[in-house]
Design a protein around this motif. Structure first.
Motif, PDB file in Angstrom:
ATOM      1  N   CYS A 144       0.575  -1.247   0.100  1.00  0.00           N
ATOM      2  CA  CYS A 144       0.065  -0.096  -0.055  1.00  0.00           C
ATOM      3  C   CYS A 144       0.822   1.194  -0.078  1.00  0.00           C
ATOM      4  N   GLY A 145       1.997   1.206   0.066  1.00  0.00           N
ATOM      5  CA  GLY A 145       3.002   2.373  -0.140  1.00  0.00           C
ATOM      6  C   GLY A 145       3.637   2.709   1.398  1.00  0.00           C
ATOM      7  N   LYS A 146       3.800   1.959   2.379  1.00  0.00           N
ATOM      8  CA  LYS A 146       4.480   2.092   3.836  1.00  0.00           C
ATOM      9  C   LYS A 146       5.720   2.626   3.424  1.00  0.00           C
ATOM     10  N   SER A 147       6.307   1.507   2.938  1.00  0.00           N
ATOM     11  CA  SER A 147       7.824   1.706   2.778  1.00  0.00           C
ATOM     12  C   SER A 147       8.336   2.730   1.946  1.00  0.00           C
ATOM     13  N   THR A 148       7.595   2.926   0.876  1.00  0.00           N
ATOM     14  CA  THR A 148       7.746   4.129  -0.257  1.00  0.00           C
ATOM     15  C   THR A 148       7.625   5.222   0.514  1.00  0.00           C
ATOM     16  N   LEU A 149       6.779   5.437   1.315  1.00  0.00           N
ATOM     17  CA  LEU A 149       6.285   6.956   2.170  1.00  0.00           C
ATOM     18  C   LEU A 149       7.630   7.396   2.956  1.00  0.00           C
ATOM     19  N   ILE A 150       8.205   6.274   3.615  1.00  0.00           N
ATOM     20  CA  ILE A 150       9.568   6.896   4.736  1.00  0.00           C
ATOM     21  C   ILE A 150      10.405   7.032   3.641  1.00  0.00           C
ATOM     22  N   SER A 151      10.678   6.361   2.459  1.00  0.00           N
ATOM     23  CA  SER A 151      11.799   6.606   1.638  1.00  0.00           C
ATOM     24  C   SER A 151      11.906   7.950   1.004  1.00  0.00           C
ATOM     25  N   LEU A 152      10.912   8.724   1.051  1.00  0.00           N
ATOM     26  CA  LEU A 152      10.847  10.292   0.757  1.00  0.00           C
ATOM     27  C   LEU A 152      11.303  10.867   1.845  1.00  0.00           C
ATOM     28  N   ILE A 153      11.391  10.672   2.958  1.00  0.00           N
ATOM     29  CA  ILE A 153      11.959  11.498   3.975  1.00  0.00           C
ATOM     30  C   ILE A 153      13.483  11.749   3.728  1.00  0.00           C
ATOM     31  N   PRO A 154      14.428  10.581   3.617  1.00  0.00           N
ATOM     32  CA  PRO A 154      15.667  10.919   3.521  1.00  0.00           C
ATOM     33  C   PRO A 154      16.110  11.204   1.980  1.00  0.00           C
ATOM     34  N   ARG A 155      15.083  11.547   1.064  1.00  0.00           N
ATOM     35  CA  ARG A 155      15.312  11.687  -0.086  1.00  0.00           C
ATOM     36  C   ARG A 155      15.793  10.627  -0.837  1.00  0.00           C
ATOM     37  N   PHE A 156      15.666   9.481  -0.893  1.00  0.00           N
ATOM     38  CA  PHE A 156      15.867   8.216  -1.624  1.00  0.00           C
ATOM     39  C   PHE A 156      15.342   8.355  -3.035  1.00  0.00           C
ATOM     40  N   TYR A 157      13.901   9.128  -2.839  1.00  0.00           N
ATOM     41  CA  TYR A 157      13.207   9.307  -4.264  1.00  0.00           C
ATOM     42  C   TYR A 157      12.648  10.689  -3.956  1.00  0.00           C
ATOM     43  N   ASP A 158      12.298  11.563  -4.847  1.00  0.00           N
ATOM     44  CA  ASP A 158      11.512  12.803  -5.041  1.00  0.00           C
ATOM     45  C   ASP A 158      10.334  12.567  -5.415  1.00  0.00           C
ATOM     46  N   PRO A 159       9.236  13.145  -4.639  1.00  0.00           N
ATOM     47  CA  PRO A 159       7.757  13.137  -5.196  1.00  0.00           C
ATOM     48  C   PRO A 159       7.610  13.837  -6.524  1.00  0.00           C
ATOM     49  N   GLN A 160       6.828  13.274  -7.249  1.00  0.00           N
ATOM     50  CA  GLN A 160       6.260  13.753  -8.524  1.00  0.00           C
ATOM     51  C   GLN A 160       5.644  15.165  -8.303  1.00  0.00           C
ATOM     52  N   ARG A 161       4.769  15.141  -7.411  1.00  0.00           N
ATOM     53  CA  ARG A 161       4.112  16.292  -6.972  1.00  0.00           C
ATOM     54  C   ARG A 161       3.929  16.305  -5.322  1.00  0.00           C
ATOM     55  N   GLY A 162       4.056  17.881  -4.951  1.00  0.00           N
ATOM     56  CA  GLY A 162       3.876  18.055  -3.663  1.00  0.00           C
ATOM     57  C   GLY A 162       5.471  18.046  -2.916  1.00  0.00           C
ATOM     58  N   ARG A 163       5.262  18.480  -1.622  1.00  0.00           N
ATOM     59  CA  ARG A 163       6.775  18.512  -0.898  1.00  0.00           C
ATOM     60  C   ARG A 163       6.657  17.617   0.405  1.00  0.00           C
ATOM     61  N   VAL A 164       7.757  17.425   0.747  1.00  0.00           N
ATOM     62  CA  VAL A 164       8.203  16.794   2.145  1.00  0.00           C
ATOM     63  C   VAL A 164       9.232  17.693   2.804  1.00  0.00           C
TER      64      VAL A 164
END
Length: 588
Positions: free
Chosen positions: A372-392
């Motif tokens: 459902c995206g749990k691991s993906t969610l926290i991977s955005l915090i240390p910038r392993f990936y950048d969101p396509q839209r929005g900001r962290v």
């Protein structure tokens, strides 16, 4: 040869070694070129002229030139080898350093075996060219030019006759050389495929044996090995074709020189000694012309390998620090998601419109179905990936404006898939802080409920864990990973389902130990079991990449219609079952 030219900046750093190799080669080849002239003088003056008293002089002179040639040839080899290895060292280090800078998206799309092949196998032709090939090319060019100049001074017409086969040799090198590079490129690509297969099968050997797939994997490996053999054989066959053909052209040139030179000796316009010297020079000139194909082949193979190497070096990381990055440290630990959407590809969406705030020093749990995206969610915090839209944001600052290393020094993550290095227990716990003292190592091991187990081992913290920690159980690996992250002392702690292999008693013990570490730290816990979130201040329930429920564990549990309550009830008192169906996460 554009990829080969990119070695020039590395070579310029070793210009003094290159100059030493060139100077040594000039002296060595100069001594070598004098010998046929002396041989001709011996024939004319000693054997035909009867000046036997000069034989000793010529013998000593040839011996002296041989010593000079040997000494400077040795210096040339030493300088060339040192230069080549130094350039290769710089190239290998730059390659690995760039690989470490690349983003997660690159590794998502590239097979590990291909990368290993490029860093190891593809550098072999480069190593051979740098330590031996480029010297041979220079020496043969020098030898060719020197022989041509000397032969033209001796007899212009005979020189032109001897070079009559040169166009044929050049044409042969161009035709066959043009086919060699694609053949070696194909072989190198196949070697990467085979390396990937080998790496995967070694890592998955337990699974292979469990499902009795040894014969199938052996057959698969044999098929890929056979493909590699065929492609390599094709490239080597092209190399093999070249030498007999060039040998034929060289033989024809020798026959013409024998015919025309013999007539000149009979007519008296050329002495026997001059003819012997000329024939000797002709042997010298045949070597570099026949080596032309080898030189072209070596350069093409090296260029093909450098192309594959530069495919890594030219890859641009999509996650980098901005030009005017800020550190914003130390941080309090507040995390904001502002309308964040993310997908691993443009066609898929893993997270959709996430908007929430996690206060500093708050402990938040995240629960939901697999995928459902749990691991993906926290991977955005240390910038392993950048969101396509929005900001962290962390402490109100967009993570994309942070200096990457400063950002990640504030964050510690215990990954769902534990990775351990093949060192000791202490080495793994203190990986991020290798100079830490043993007392701190033991302290975090106690927090992770690992110290008691380690103390029972004969070698204690010096026990070797084996490759990827294979000597430890899954639960022990997870606890070691928790200890390693706690020693990092992050202000934001991310725990990604890191107690899934633990029994409920050990899980509860670790939860209680971590309570003492919550002060001054924001903690985000991902879990499949509701029991793992009992100490959280709030819980986010994810479904298909969206936060569908938020509240304290107790308030969500009292709402019998909530997804969290249904999850908790279906797991029973122990919370060990996983009742939710899986949903695709969109990872490619």
């Amino acid at each position: 040869m554009k990829h080969l030219r990119r070695l020039a900046p590395y070579a310029r750093k070793r210009k003094y070694l290159i100059m030493a190799a060139i100077a040594s080669s000039l002296i060595s080849q100069g001594a070598f070129l004098i010998m046929p002239k002396l041989l001709g003088d011996i024939v004319d003056q000693v054997f035909q002229g009867g000046q036997r008293d000069r034989l000793a002089f010529y013998g000593l002179l040839i011996l002296f030139l041989s010593v000079v040639r040997g000494a400077f040839n040795f210096l040339e080899i030493i300088a060339g080898a040192r230069c080549g290895q130094a350039v290769l060292l710089d190239l290998r280090q730059d390659l690995y350093a760039h690989l470490c800078r690349l983003s997660f998206t690159y590794f998502d799309k590239t097979r590990t075996g291909q990368l290993i092949s490029r860093i190891t196998s593809d550098l072999e032709p480069v190593s051979m060219f740098l330590t031996w090939g480029f010297r041979m090319i220079f020496k043969n060019i020098l030898l060719f030019v020197g022989v041509v100049v000397i032969c033209l001074r001796m007899h212009v017409t005979l020189t032109l006759v001897s070079m009559s086969a040169l166009p044929l040799l050049t044409l042969t090198a161009m035709v066959i050389g043009g086919k060699i590079r694609p053949a070696y490129e194909s072989a190198r690509e196949q070697l990467g495929v085979l390396t990937s297969l080998l790496q995967e099968n070694i890592q998955g050997i337990r699974l292979i044996k469990m499902y009795v797939k040894e014969k199938a994997e052996i057959a698969r490996f044999e098929q890929e090995s056979e493909t590699l053999r065929e492609k390599t054989y094709k490239a080597q066959r092209l190399d093999a074709i070249y030498y007999p053909i060039t040998g034929l052209w060289a033989g024809l040139a020798s026959l013409l020189v024998l015919w025309y030179g013999g007539l000149q000796v009979i007519n008296g316009s050329l002495t026997l000694g001059e003819y012997v010297a000329f024939e000797t020079y002709l042997i010298f000139i045949t070597l570099p012309t026949r080596m032309l194909g080898f030189m072209v082949s070596a350069m093409l193979r090296t260029d093909a390998s450098m192309e594959r190497v530069h495919a890594i070096i030219d890859a641009v990381p999509d996650i980098t620090s901005p030009p005017r990055a800020a550190s914003h440290s130390p941080v309090s630990g507040r995390v904001d998601f502002e309308d964040v959407s993310f997908g691993y590809t443009h066609e898929s969406s893993t997270l959709t419109d996430l908007a929430f705030t996690i206060e500093a020093e708050e402990t938040v749990g995240i629960i939901g179905a697999t995928g459902c995206g749990k691991s993906t969610l926290i991977s955005l915090i240390p910038r392993f990936y950048d969101p396509q839209r929005g900001r962290v944001l962390i402490d109100g600052h967009d993570v994309r404006q942070w200096e990457l290393s400063a950002l990640r020094r504030q964050i510690g993550i215990v990954f769902q898939d534990t990775f351990l290095f093949s060192g000791t227990l202490r080495d793994n716990i203190a990986y991020a802080n290798p100079d830490t003292d043993d007392e701190d190592v033991a302290r975090v091991a106690r927090l992770a409920a690992l110290d008691e187990f380690i103390q029972q081992l004969p070698e204690g913290y010096d026990t070797v864990v084996g490759e990827r920690g294979e000597r430890l159980s899954g639960g022990q690996q997870q606890r070691l990973s928790i200890a390693r992250t706690l020693l990092w002392q992050p202000r934001i702690l991310l725990l990604d389902d890191c107690t899934s292999s633990l029994d409920t008693h050990t899980e509860y013990q670790i939860q209680q130990n971590l309570e003492s570490e919550r002060k001054g730290r924001t903690t985000i816990i991902i879990a499949q079991r509701a029991s793992a979130l009992s100490t959280a201040d709030r819980v986010f329930v994810l479904e298909s990449g969206r936060v569908v429920e938020t509240g304290t564990p107790s308030s969500l549990a009292r709402d019998t219609g909530s997804l969290y309550a249904r999850l908790r009830a279906s797991q029973g008192p122990s919370g060990t079952d996983d009742p939710l169906p899986t949903t695709p996460e969109g990872v490619p």
